[in-house]
Design a protein around this motif. Structure first.
Motif, PDB file in Angstrom:
ATOM      1  N   GLN A   3      36.790  81.018  50.629  1.00 15.13           N
ATOM      2  CA  GLN A   3      35.631  80.640  50.900  1.00 15.13           C
ATOM      3  C   GLN A   3      34.152  81.132  52.370  1.00 15.13           C
ATOM      4  N   ASP A  24      30.778  85.870  55.298  1.00 15.55           N
ATOM      5  CA  ASP A  24      29.943  85.109  54.791  1.00 15.55           C
ATOM      6  C   ASP A  24      30.896  84.519  53.612  1.00 15.55           C
ATOM      7  N   TYR A  25      30.043  82.840  53.367  1.00 13.91           N
ATOM      8  CA  TYR A  25      30.983  81.673  53.224  1.00 13.91           C
ATOM      9  C   TYR A  25      29.961  81.442  51.741  1.00 13.91           C
ATOM     10  N   THR A  26      30.844  80.375  50.897  1.00 16.66           N
ATOM     11  CA  THR A  26      30.203  79.943  49.925  1.00 16.66           C
ATOM     12  C   THR A  26      29.998  78.743  50.384  1.00 16.66           C
ATOM     13  N   ASN A  27      30.576  77.782  51.042  1.00 15.43           N
ATOM     14  CA  ASN A  27      30.533  76.249  50.992  1.00 15.43           C
ATOM     15  C   ASN A  27      29.420  76.203  52.065  1.00 15.43           C
ATOM     16  N   SER A  28      28.673  75.280  50.993  1.00 18.25           N
ATOM     17  CA  SER A  28      27.208  75.223  52.535  1.00 18.25           C
ATOM     18  C   SER A  28      27.593  73.618  52.848  1.00 18.25           C
ATOM     19  N   SER A  52      25.871  74.937  62.103  1.00 20.99           N
ATOM     20  CA  SER A  52      24.688  74.987  61.442  1.00 20.99           C
ATOM     21  C   SER A  52      23.253  74.275  62.050  1.00 20.99           C
ATOM     22  N   LYS A  68      21.883  80.353  57.527  1.00 19.46           N
ATOM     23  CA  LYS A  68      21.885  79.514  56.630  1.00 19.46           C
ATOM     24  C   LYS A  68      21.889  79.631  54.918  1.00 19.46           C
ATOM     25  N   SER A  69      20.404  80.194  54.823  1.00 19.93           N
ATOM     26  CA  SER A  69      20.344  80.327  53.710  1.00 19.93           C
ATOM     27  C   SER A  69      20.973  80.653  52.515  1.00 19.93           C
ATOM     28  N   LYS A  71      23.818  82.468  53.706  1.00 16.96           N
ATOM     29  CA  LYS A  71      25.638  81.799  54.066  1.00 16.96           C
ATOM     30  C   LYS A  71      25.835  82.855  54.537  1.00 16.96           C
ATOM     31  N   HIS A  72      25.743  83.717  56.294  1.00 21.54           N
ATOM     32  CA  HIS A  72      26.069  84.693  56.226  1.00 21.54           C
ATOM     33  C   HIS A  72      25.954  84.150  58.195  1.00 21.54           C
TER      34      HIS A  72
END
Lengths: 111, 114
Positions: A3, A24-28, A52, A68-69, A71-72
């Protein structure tokens, strides 16, 4: 599943220049992000964090940016010093829950 | 390739029950292994580390213990869990070979003591 991803295992910069470490992340649902620094033979220590609700947090030579848009997030070190040479871990958590760590990026600052 | 496995991912245990969390690494030998607990404020608290079979160092007095029965196995245990043992536990491996330069964290175990 990964994630939190740090796609660059290593980075080398010249003393005095800027170091940029990416994550980078995948979990919003992640709402809190941290950077840890680790020297050889020592445990990781907390460096800087960002919530956030912000897109930037600055602490001396260290600044963390959050997009956030995309995810970075990124950690900027300016100016880089040889003592900054270490492994940097990105971590993220959701609603004060468990942290997920990236694989780390090894920064080498050359004098 | 070198990997670290930690299980279970989540665990709910009653007060007074025993605990056993396991961590194993693959693809390396004689690793340095660590147990962390996610501390308040989202920091990391080092609980135990081990540089080899049967060698355990404790960083904080706890209701917990650790064992290293095999080179690539690190176990976190308790004889009787307390409510305060609830938390998130992370195993980590300190890569010591030429290709490894830092920590690799396991995926963690969320322990809830009820």
């Amino acid at each position: 599943d990964q994630q939190v991803k740090q796609n660059s295992p290593s980075l080398s910069v010249q003393e005095g220049r800027i170091s940029i470490l990416n994550c980078d992340y995948t979990n919003s649902m992640f709402d809190y992000f941290l950077w840890y620094k680790k020297y050889p033979a020592e445990g990781p220590t907390f460096l800087i964090s960002i919530s956030s609700i912000k897109d930037k947090n600055e602490d001396g030579r260290f600044t963390v940016f959050l997009n956030k848009s995309a995810k970075h997030l990124s950690l900027h070190i300016v100016p880089s010093q040889p003592g900054d040479s270490a492994v940097y871990f990105c971590a993220a958590s959701a609603r004060d829950n468990d942290m997920r760590f990236g694989a780390g990026t090894r920064l080498t600052v050359k004098p | 390739s070198q990997t670290i496995h930690q299980w279970p991912a989540t665990l709910v245990q009653p007060v007074g029950s025993p605990l056993s969390l396991e961590c194993t690494v693959e693809g390396t030998s004689n690793p340095n292994l660590y147990w962390y607990r996610q501390a308040a404020g989202r920091g990391l608290q080092l609980l135990f580390y081990s540089v080899g079979i049967g060698q355990i160092s404790s960083e904080v007095p706890q209701n917990l213990s650790a064992s290293r029965p095999q080179d690539r196995q690190f176990i976190l245990s308790s004889k009787k869990l307390l409510l305060s043992d609830s938390g998130f536990y992370l195993c980590a491996w300190d890569g010591t070979g030429a290709a490894n330069y830092g920590y690799t964290f396991g995926s963690g175990t969320r322990l809830t003591v009820v």
